[in-house]
Design a protein around this motif. Structure first.
Motif, PDB file in Angstrom:
ATOM      1  N   GLN A  24       0.914  -1.214  -0.105  1.00 51.91           N
ATOM      2  CA  GLN A  24       0.283   0.063  -0.144  1.00 51.91           C
ATOM      3  C   GLN A  24       0.571   1.431  -0.250  1.00 51.91           C
ATOM      4  OE1 GLN A  24      -3.187   0.236  -0.329  1.00 51.91           O
ATOM      5  NE2 GLN A  24      -3.793  -1.448  -0.978  1.00 51.91           N
ATOM      6  N   THR A  25       1.914   1.299   0.573  1.00 51.78           N
ATOM      7  CA  THR A  25       2.903   2.778   0.836  1.00 51.78           C
ATOM      8  C   THR A  25       3.422   2.262  -0.581  1.00 51.78           C
ATOM      9  OG1 THR A  25       3.137   1.768   3.297  1.00 51.78           O
ATOM     10  CG2 THR A  25       4.527   3.294   1.596  1.00 51.78           C
ATOM     11  N   VAL A  26       3.675   1.722  -0.862  1.00 55.37           N
ATOM     12  CA  VAL A  26       4.479   1.456  -2.529  1.00 55.37           C
ATOM     13  C   VAL A  26       3.146   2.079  -3.579  1.00 55.37           C
ATOM     14  CG1 VAL A  26       5.302   0.447  -3.943  1.00 55.37           C
ATOM     15  CG2 VAL A  26       6.227   0.240  -2.007  1.00 55.37           C
ATOM     16  N   ALA A  27       2.179   1.519  -3.770  1.00 58.64           N
ATOM     17  CA  ALA A  27       1.268   2.096  -4.532  1.00 58.64           C
ATOM     18  C   ALA A  27       1.369   3.629  -4.298  1.00 58.64           C
ATOM     19  CB  ALA A  27      -0.138   1.325  -4.157  1.00 58.64           C
ATOM     20  N   PHE A  28       1.105   4.067  -3.236  1.00 60.10           N
ATOM     21  CA  PHE A  28       0.419   5.477  -2.533  1.00 60.10           C
ATOM     22  C   PHE A  28       1.813   5.949  -3.305  1.00 60.10           C
ATOM     23  CE2 PHE A  28       0.658   9.593   0.101  1.00 60.10           C
ATOM     24  CZ  PHE A  28      -0.132   9.430   0.198  1.00 60.10           C
ATOM     25  N   VAL A  29       3.220   6.078  -3.342  1.00 65.68           N
ATOM     26  CA  VAL A  29       4.412   6.987  -3.910  1.00 65.68           C
ATOM     27  C   VAL A  29       4.323   6.843  -4.752  1.00 65.68           C
ATOM     28  CG1 VAL A  29       6.854   7.032  -3.328  1.00 65.68           C
ATOM     29  CG2 VAL A  29       5.491   6.390  -1.317  1.00 65.68           C
ATOM     30  N   ILE A  30       4.125   6.182  -5.540  1.00 66.99           N
ATOM     31  CA  ILE A  30       4.171   5.834  -6.769  1.00 66.99           C
ATOM     32  C   ILE A  30       2.690   7.001  -7.663  1.00 66.99           C
ATOM     33  CG2 ILE A  30       3.351   4.305  -9.274  1.00 66.99           C
ATOM     34  CD1 ILE A  30       5.320   2.474  -7.813  1.00 66.99           C
ATOM     35  N   ALA A  58      -4.076  11.583  -8.301  1.00 62.80           N
ATOM     36  CA  ALA A  58      -4.233  11.373  -7.327  1.00 62.80           C
ATOM     37  C   ALA A  58      -5.810  10.480  -6.251  1.00 62.80           C
ATOM     38  CB  ALA A  58      -4.064  12.465  -6.627  1.00 62.80           C
ATOM     39  N   LEU A  59      -6.999  10.721  -7.632  1.00 65.27           N
ATOM     40  CA  LEU A  59      -8.012  10.521  -6.856  1.00 65.27           C
ATOM     41  C   LEU A  59      -8.219   8.939  -6.681  1.00 65.27           C
ATOM     42  CD1 LEU A  59     -10.105  13.799  -7.480  1.00 65.27           C
ATOM     43  CD2 LEU A  59      -9.484  12.909  -5.192  1.00 65.27           C
ATOM     44  N   LEU A  60      -8.089   8.681  -7.956  1.00 69.84           N
ATOM     45  CA  LEU A  60      -7.682   7.945  -8.148  1.00 69.84           C
ATOM     46  C   LEU A  60      -7.395   6.015  -7.557  1.00 69.84           C
ATOM     47  CD1 LEU A  60      -8.943   5.489 -10.286  1.00 69.84           C
ATOM     48  CD2 LEU A  60      -6.801   5.730 -11.662  1.00 69.84           C
ATOM     49  N   ALA A  61      -5.561   6.738  -7.154  1.00 63.72           N
ATOM     50  CA  ALA A  61      -4.702   5.738  -6.608  1.00 63.72           C
ATOM     51  C   ALA A  61      -4.340   6.380  -5.143  1.00 63.72           C
ATOM     52  CB  ALA A  61      -3.556   5.520  -7.722  1.00 63.72           C
ATOM     53  N   ALA A  62      -3.882   7.916  -5.096  1.00 69.12           N
ATOM     54  CA  ALA A  62      -3.485   7.862  -4.306  1.00 69.12           C
ATOM     55  C   ALA A  62      -4.572   8.399  -2.489  1.00 69.12           C
ATOM     56  CB  ALA A  62      -3.344   9.712  -4.119  1.00 69.12           C
ATOM     57  N   VAL A  63      -5.623   9.067  -3.450  1.00 68.27           N
ATOM     58  CA  VAL A  63      -6.285   9.361  -2.096  1.00 68.27           C
ATOM     59  C   VAL A  63      -7.453   8.292  -1.636  1.00 68.27           C
ATOM     60  CG1 VAL A  63      -8.511  10.541  -1.334  1.00 68.27           C
ATOM     61  CG2 VAL A  63      -6.666  11.706  -2.744  1.00 68.27           C
ATOM     62  N   PRO A  64      -7.342   7.192  -2.039  1.00 70.66           N
ATOM     63  CA  PRO A  64      -8.317   5.629  -1.699  1.00 70.66           C
ATOM     64  C   PRO A  64      -7.151   4.999  -0.806  1.00 70.66           C
ATOM     65  CG  PRO A  64      -8.741   6.192  -4.201  1.00 70.66           C
ATOM     66  CD  PRO A  64      -7.469   7.229  -4.136  1.00 70.66           C
ATOM     67  N   THR A  65      -6.154   4.852  -1.191  1.00 68.32           N
ATOM     68  CA  THR A  65      -5.099   4.175  -0.707  1.00 68.32           C
ATOM     69  C   THR A  65      -4.668   5.065   0.816  1.00 68.32           C
ATOM     70  OG1 THR A  65      -3.890   3.775  -2.444  1.00 68.32           O
ATOM     71  CG2 THR A  65      -2.419   3.596  -0.594  1.00 68.32           C
ATOM     72  N   ALA A  66      -5.215   6.071   0.834  1.00 72.17           N
ATOM     73  CA  ALA A  66      -4.987   6.666   2.093  1.00 72.17           C
ATOM     74  C   ALA A  66      -6.530   6.351   2.712  1.00 72.17           C
ATOM     75  CB  ALA A  66      -4.127   8.290   2.200  1.00 72.17           C
ATOM     76  N   ILE A  67      -7.219   6.518   1.818  1.00 75.66           N
ATOM     77  CA  ILE A  67      -8.766   6.671   2.714  1.00 75.66           C
ATOM     78  C   ILE A  67      -8.140   5.223   3.573  1.00 75.66           C
ATOM     79  CG2 ILE A  67     -11.165   6.463   2.485  1.00 75.66           C
ATOM     80  CD1 ILE A  67     -11.044   8.768   0.779  1.00 75.66           C
ATOM     81  N   ARG A  68      -8.360   3.917   2.980  1.00 75.02           N
ATOM     82  CA  ARG A  68      -8.637   3.056   2.988  1.00 75.02           C
ATOM     83  C   ARG A  68      -7.170   2.344   3.791  1.00 75.02           C
ATOM     84  NH1 ARG A  68      -8.829   1.489  -2.448  1.00 75.02           N
ATOM     85  NH2 ARG A  68     -11.020   0.877  -3.026  1.00 75.02           N
ATOM     86  N   PHE A  69      -6.334   3.241   4.889  1.00 77.37           N
ATOM     87  CA  PHE A  69      -5.225   3.663   5.659  1.00 77.37           C
ATOM     88  C   PHE A  69      -5.583   4.083   7.006  1.00 77.37           C
ATOM     89  CE2 PHE A  69      -1.448   3.954   8.457  1.00 77.37           C
ATOM     90  CZ  PHE A  69      -0.681   2.803   8.696  1.00 77.37           C
ATOM     91  N   LEU A  70      -6.321   5.129   6.817  1.00 76.54           N
ATOM     92  CA  LEU A  70      -6.242   6.455   7.505  1.00 76.54           C
ATOM     93  C   LEU A  70      -7.787   6.273   8.706  1.00 76.54           C
ATOM     94  CD1 LEU A  70      -3.792   9.366   6.068  1.00 76.54           C
ATOM     95  CD2 LEU A  70      -3.228   7.720   8.026  1.00 76.54           C
ATOM     96  N   ALA A  77     -13.157   3.983  11.324  1.00 74.52           N
ATOM     97  CA  ALA A  77     -14.081   4.297  10.511  1.00 74.52           C
ATOM     98  C   ALA A  77     -14.944   2.730  10.389  1.00 74.52           C
ATOM     99  CB  ALA A  77     -13.912   5.250   9.639  1.00 74.52           C
ATOM    100  N   SER A  78     -16.038   3.040   9.626  1.00 68.54           N
ATOM    101  CA  SER A  78     -16.187   0.991   9.660  1.00 68.54           C
ATOM    102  C   SER A  78     -15.708   0.689   7.822  1.00 68.54           C
ATOM    103  CB  SER A  78     -17.991   0.815   9.742  1.00 68.54           C
ATOM    104  OG  SER A  78     -18.718   2.136   8.717  1.00 68.54           O
ATOM    105  N   SER A  79     -16.007  -0.525   8.061  1.00 65.04           N
ATOM    106  CA  SER A  79     -15.727  -1.126   6.697  1.00 65.04           C
ATOM    107  C   SER A  79     -16.623   0.002   5.801  1.00 65.04           C
ATOM    108  CB  SER A  79     -15.729  -2.798   6.689  1.00 65.04           C
ATOM    109  OG  SER A  79     -15.432  -3.304   5.821  1.00 65.04           O
ATOM    110  N   LEU A  80     -17.666   0.158   5.362  1.00 67.54           N
ATOM    111  CA  LEU A  80     -18.432   0.358   4.983  1.00 67.54           C
ATOM    112  C   LEU A  80     -18.424   2.037   4.133  1.00 67.54           C
ATOM    113  CD1 LEU A  80     -21.061  -0.360   2.626  1.00 67.54           C
ATOM    114  CD2 LEU A  80     -22.909   0.804   5.614  1.00 67.54           C
ATOM    115  N   THR A  81     -18.013   2.479   5.418  1.00 68.37           N
ATOM    116  CA  THR A  81     -17.662   3.979   5.587  1.00 68.37           C
ATOM    117  C   THR A  81     -16.557   4.149   4.184  1.00 68.37           C
ATOM    118  OG1 THR A  81     -18.317   4.813   7.277  1.00 68.37           O
ATOM    119  CG2 THR A  81     -16.982   6.018   6.232  1.00 68.37           C
ATOM    120  N   THR A  82     -14.912   3.372   4.724  1.00 67.84           N
ATOM    121  CA  THR A  82     -14.026   3.382   4.074  1.00 67.84           C
ATOM    122  C   THR A  82     -14.139   2.917   2.718  1.00 67.84           C
ATOM    123  OG1 THR A  82     -13.445   2.989   6.675  1.00 67.84           O
ATOM    124  CG2 THR A  82     -12.003   2.579   4.475  1.00 67.84           C
TER     125      THR A  82
END
Length: 105
Positions: A24-30, A58-70, A77-82
């Motif tokens: 996930q970190t590598v995907a976010f950085v790339i 940014a919205l396709l790859a970086a933001v969802p990765t951050a949302i799913r982790f943070l 947050a619940s799994s549904l919200t995430t």
């Protein structure tokens, strides 16, 4: 029992958790690097499609990765919200990229 039985998974192998975190970190950085390169191209050429492309990536790859982790980690947050927030970000990102390709930004 009237309803379906729901199972939740807790714990697990530490090596799997580390591999997922690293992936996930590598995907976010790339994703951030690609979005930054597109934004730099926009700043040099002042071409709006490059700005929309950077925004979409940014919205396709970086933001969802951050949302799913943070969100689950920091905010509980619940799994549904995430999932809803990450998927919404991905859809908006894909829409921005489609606008870059087919629209007239």
């Amino acid at each position: 029992m009237a309803g379906p039985v729901l199972q939740t998974v807790t714990g697990g192998d530490a090596s799997v958790a580390i591999a997922v975190f690293v992936g996930q970190t590598v995907a976010f950085v790339i994703a951030c690097w690609i979005a930054k390169r597109a934004y730099d191209g926009y700043r040099e050429a002042r071409r709006p499609p490059l700005l929309w492309l950077a925004f979409g990536i940014a919205l396709l790859a970086a933001v969802p990765t951050a949302i799913r982790f943070l969100f689950p980690t920091v905010f509980g947050a619940s799994s549904l919200t995430t999932t809803v927030l990450a998927t919404t970000s991905e859809i908006v990102g894909l829409t921005a990229i489609l606008y870059t390709v087919y629209g007239r930004p």
